[in-house]
Design a protein around this motif. Structure first.
Motif, mmCIF file in Angstrom:
data_model
loop_
_atom_site.group_PDB
_atom_site.id
_atom_site.type_symbol
_atom_site.label_atom_id
_atom_site.label_comp_id
_atom_site.label_asym_id
_atom_site.label_seq_id
_atom_site.Cartn_x
_atom_site.Cartn_y
_atom_site.Cartn_z
ATOM 1 N N LYS A 48 13.502 7.076 -12.778
ATOM 2 C CA LYS A 48 13.160 7.695 -14.051
ATOM 3 C C LYS A 48 12.246 6.784 -14.864
ATOM 4 O O LYS A 48 11.259 7.241 -15.475
ATOM 5 C CB LYS A 48 14.442 7.994 -14.837
ATOM 6 C CG LYS A 48 14.193 8.600 -16.221
ATOM 7 C CD LYS A 48 13.502 9.956 -16.120
ATOM 8 C CE LYS A 48 13.336 10.582 -17.487
ATOM 9 N NZ LYS A 48 12.591 11.867 -17.417
ATOM 10 N N CYS A 49 12.517 5.491 -14.840
ATOM 11 C CA CYS A 49 11.677 4.547 -15.576
ATOM 12 C C CYS A 49 10.291 4.433 -14.945
ATOM 13 O O CYS A 49 9.285 4.290 -15.655
ATOM 14 C CB CYS A 49 12.355 3.173 -15.621
ATOM 15 S SG CYS A 49 13.871 3.153 -16.614
ATOM 16 N N ILE A 50 10.243 4.483 -13.637
ATOM 17 C CA ILE A 50 8.945 4.465 -12.944
ATOM 18 C C ILE A 50 8.102 5.653 -13.381
ATOM 19 O O ILE A 50 6.906 5.534 -13.665
ATOM 20 C CB ILE A 50 9.161 4.478 -11.415
ATOM 21 C CG1 ILE A 50 9.695 3.121 -10.944
ATOM 22 C CG2 ILE A 50 7.863 4.825 -10.680
ATOM 23 C CD1 ILE A 50 10.095 3.092 -9.494
ATOM 24 N N GLU A 51 8.744 6.819 -13.451
ATOM 25 C CA GLU A 51 8.035 8.028 -13.879
ATOM 26 C C GLU A 51 7.593 7.914 -15.335
ATOM 27 O O GLU A 51 6.459 8.274 -15.688
ATOM 28 C CB GLU A 51 8.938 9.239 -13.681
ATOM 29 C CG GLU A 51 8.287 10.548 -14.102
ATOM 30 C CD GLU A 51 9.234 11.731 -13.943
ATOM 31 O OE1 GLU A 51 8.826 12.850 -14.299
ATOM 32 O OE2 GLU A 51 10.381 11.533 -13.492
ATOM 33 N N THR A 52 8.462 7.415 -16.177
ATOM 34 C CA THR A 52 8.145 7.304 -17.608
ATOM 35 C C THR A 52 6.974 6.353 -17.851
ATOM 36 O O THR A 52 6.062 6.633 -18.635
ATOM 37 C CB THR A 52 9.381 6.809 -18.378
ATOM 38 O OG1 THR A 52 10.457 7.746 -18.199
ATOM 39 C CG2 THR A 52 9.083 6.674 -19.870
ATOM 40 N N LEU A 53 6.987 5.227 -17.145
ATOM 41 C CA LEU A 53 5.938 4.226 -17.347
ATOM 42 C C LEU A 53 4.656 4.550 -16.593
ATOM 43 O O LEU A 53 3.598 3.989 -16.894
ATOM 44 C CB LEU A 53 6.440 2.849 -16.888
ATOM 45 C CG LEU A 53 7.513 2.191 -17.761
ATOM 46 C CD1 LEU A 53 8.044 0.940 -17.088
ATOM 47 C CD2 LEU A 53 6.944 1.835 -19.139
ATOM 48 N N GLY A 54 4.763 5.445 -15.613
ATOM 49 C CA GLY A 54 3.599 5.698 -14.773
ATOM 50 C C GLY A 54 3.298 4.514 -13.876
ATOM 51 O O GLY A 54 2.140 4.226 -13.550
ATOM 52 N N PHE A 55 4.364 3.810 -13.435
ATOM 53 C CA PHE A 55 4.198 2.610 -12.607
ATOM 54 C C PHE A 55 3.760 2.981 -11.200
ATOM 55 O O PHE A 55 4.285 3.902 -10.583
ATOM 56 C CB PHE A 55 5.520 1.839 -12.552
ATOM 57 C CG PHE A 55 5.505 0.698 -11.562
ATOM 58 C CD1 PHE A 55 4.791 -0.460 -11.833
ATOM 59 C CD2 PHE A 55 6.199 0.801 -10.359
ATOM 60 C CE1 PHE A 55 4.779 -1.510 -10.934
ATOM 61 C CE2 PHE A 55 6.188 -0.250 -9.454
ATOM 62 C CZ PHE A 55 5.477 -1.404 -9.734
ATOM 63 N N ARG A 56 2.758 2.230 -10.695
ATOM 64 C CA ARG A 56 2.303 2.390 -9.314
ATOM 65 C C ARG A 56 2.314 1.021 -8.660
ATOM 66 O O ARG A 56 1.598 0.110 -9.101
ATOM 67 C CB ARG A 56 0.890 2.995 -9.253
ATOM 68 C CG ARG A 56 0.807 4.391 -9.831
ATOM 69 C CD ARG A 56 -0.609 4.917 -9.761
ATOM 70 N NE ARG A 56 -1.080 5.018 -8.387
ATOM 71 C CZ ARG A 56 -2.340 5.321 -8.064
ATOM 72 N NH1 ARG A 56 -3.239 5.514 -9.016
ATOM 73 N NH2 ARG A 56 -2.689 5.405 -6.797
ATOM 74 N N PRO A 57 3.114 0.861 -7.583
ATOM 75 C CA PRO A 57 3.176 -0.455 -6.928
ATOM 76 C C PRO A 57 1.817 -0.846 -6.366
ATOM 77 O O PRO A 57 1.046 -0.009 -5.904
ATOM 78 C CB PRO A 57 4.186 -0.239 -5.795
ATOM 79 C CG PRO A 57 4.926 1.003 -6.161
ATOM 80 C CD PRO A 57 3.986 1.847 -6.954
ATOM 81 N N SER A 58 1.522 -2.115 -6.414
ATOM 82 C CA SER A 58 0.291 -2.635 -5.825
ATOM 83 C C SER A 58 0.504 -2.831 -4.332
ATOM 84 O O SER A 58 1.380 -3.602 -3.918
ATOM 85 C CB SER A 58 -0.092 -3.975 -6.471
ATOM 86 O OG SER A 58 -1.080 -4.618 -5.698
ATOM 87 N N ALA A 59 -0.288 -2.122 -3.518
ATOM 88 C CA ALA A 59 -0.152 -2.254 -2.066
ATOM 89 C C ALA A 59 -0.457 -3.678 -1.629
ATOM 90 O O ALA A 59 0.196 -4.232 -0.740
ATOM 91 C CB ALA A 59 -1.083 -1.264 -1.364
ATOM 92 N N LEU A 60 -1.453 -4.308 -2.247
ATOM 93 C CA LEU A 60 -1.817 -5.669 -1.874
ATOM 94 C C LEU A 60 -0.672 -6.633 -2.183
ATOM 95 O O LEU A 60 -0.334 -7.495 -1.362
ATOM 96 C CB LEU A 60 -3.085 -6.094 -2.610
ATOM 97 C CG LEU A 60 -3.559 -7.525 -2.342
ATOM 98 C CD1 LEU A 60 -3.849 -7.714 -0.864
ATOM 99 C CD2 LEU A 60 -4.803 -7.829 -3.180
ATOM 100 N N ALA A 61 -0.079 -6.481 -3.363
ATOM 101 C CA ALA A 61 1.029 -7.372 -3.728
ATOM 102 C C ALA A 61 2.203 -7.187 -2.778
ATOM 103 O O ALA A 61 2.857 -8.144 -2.367
ATOM 104 C CB ALA A 61 1.463 -7.093 -5.166
ATOM 105 N N ARG A 62 2.451 -5.948 -2.424
ATOM 106 C CA ARG A 62 3.549 -5.652 -1.501
ATOM 107 C C ARG A 62 3.300 -6.319 -0.144
ATOM 108 O O ARG A 62 4.195 -6.891 0.464
ATOM 109 C CB ARG A 62 3.665 -4.137 -1.335
ATOM 110 C CG ARG A 62 4.875 -3.666 -0.538
ATOM 111 C CD ARG A 62 4.807 -2.170 -0.373
ATOM 112 N NE ARG A 62 5.986 -1.667 0.332
ATOM 113 C CZ ARG A 62 6.012 -0.516 0.990
ATOM 114 N NH1 ARG A 62 4.927 0.241 1.030
ATOM 115 N NH2 ARG A 62 7.105 -0.126 1.596
#
Length: 359
Positions: A48-62
């Protein structure tokens, strides 16, 4: 939520997600990576927090954090693209996406040993986490597996639709059993002279179907029909000449099991040219369940092979092997081992049974 306003003007980070959800960054990371070691309540709150913030993981960081590319190589051939086109490709892409991987599709244009090694080195350079080898059995595209130290590769490999070799993971169809089932169907119709038009006999798939056809004939008391075999090349233009050759060998021919639906199309056309009624004079059946086979004239009895399922099983098996190498738990969809030898399904249509009765 005040945390939402703190990210204005910049890209939200994993730390922002963790802070808003009231969990550690490690727990938030586990949710993103679909780990099973998170409670459903925590997972729902983090998502829910990911959706609220619009967070997108960085593929490079991962990738940098995990030492993985989260990319799977798929080697196929455009001319015979049964895994890189249609439903099989769509299903494989969706399954890969569900498991958190992207696909790198590579095309084999030549089938020499040197071409195979160039392809493998390219995939190693791209640091793929695993490889699905789905090229057709042409030249050395499968033969290299006979003596290549596959276990020395830096990534696991799963081979599609090839004969089993040692401990190499292979996913495919039981073509021997398919040949038996198809021939038993024709025997059940009291056909007494059953010929076979095979695919190229340097292919294990064609060899196995011929063996199944002969085994069923022997079981049914017709071993003499086991000599009525003509080789084709999977394609429609070879079906007609092969039928004429079979009729020359056995004028009493009353049924033919064809090694592909495409060749069966050529058989149906040639039978009409020869004045043969299908199925009254000649029962015809194929194998593959080509999308158009239900619309042949007459509609073709065939053996259905679920290629999308084969692709998805191969992908899940590959992810299992990746997890085993890294000592990681399996994703839920990969947790239970699946049978890598799939069976065909008999689809009976008018080319063997004539006009179907009304329900």
């Amino acid at each position: 939520m005040t945390e939402q306003h703190n990210t204005k003007g910049r890209r939200p980070t994993l730390a922002d997600v963790a802070k808003m959800a009231g969990v550690s960054k490690q727990t938030a990371s586990r949710v993103i990576n679909r780990s099973e070691h998170v409670t459903e309540e925590t997972r729902a709150r983090v998502l829910k927090c990911i959706e609220t913030l619009g967070f997108r993981p960085s593929a490079l960081a991962r990738q940098l954090t995990s030492g993985r590319s989260y990319t799977l190589g798929v080697v196929s051939n455009a001319a015979i693209g049964y895994l890189t086109t249609g439903d099989a490709y769509t299903g494989m892409v969706r399954q890969a996406d569900h498991l958190g991987y992207a696909l790198l599709i590579k095309e084999m244009r030549e089938f020499s040993r040197s071409s195979v090694e160039i392809m493998l080195n390219h995939l190693i350079d791209r640091q793929v986490d695993g490889v699905i080898w789905a090229g057709p059995e042409i030249g050395d595209s499968h033969a290299w597996l006979d003596d290549y130290p596959v276990n020395d590769l830096p990534m696991p490999l799963v081979v599609i639709n090839a004969r089993k070799r040692g401990n190499i993971d292979t996913v495919g169809f039981d073509n021997f059993q398919a040949g038996k089932i198809a021939t038993r169907h024709l025997l059940s119709l009291h056909r007494h002279h059953i010929g076979h038009i095979s695919g190229p006999m340097d292919r294990s798939v064609a060899q196995q179907r011929v063996e199944g056809w002969r085994a069923a004939l022997a079981e049914g008391g017709q071993p003499e029909s086991g000599n009525l075999c003509v080789e084709g090349d999977w394609e429609a233009p070879t079906g007609g000449p092969a039928l004429r050759r079979l009729k020359e060998m056995c004028p009493e021919l009353d049924a033919v099991f064809v090694g592909s639906d495409r060749m069966a199309l050529g058989v149906l056309f040639e039978a009409r040219q020869m004045g043969l009624r299908v199925p009254e004079d000649l029962a015809v059946m194929g194998i593959d369940n080509d999308r158009q086979s239900a619309f042949f004239s007459p509609p073709l009895t065939t053996m259905h092979q679920d290629t999308p399922l084969m692709a998805e099983i191969a992908l899940r098996l590959l992810v299992r092997r990746i997890c085993e190498r890294r000592g990681e738990p399996y994703p839920e969809s990969c947790a239970v081992p699946e049978n890598p030898l799939l069976v065909h399904e008999l689809l009976v249509r008018q080319s063997t049974l004539g006009v179907m009765p009304m329900p």
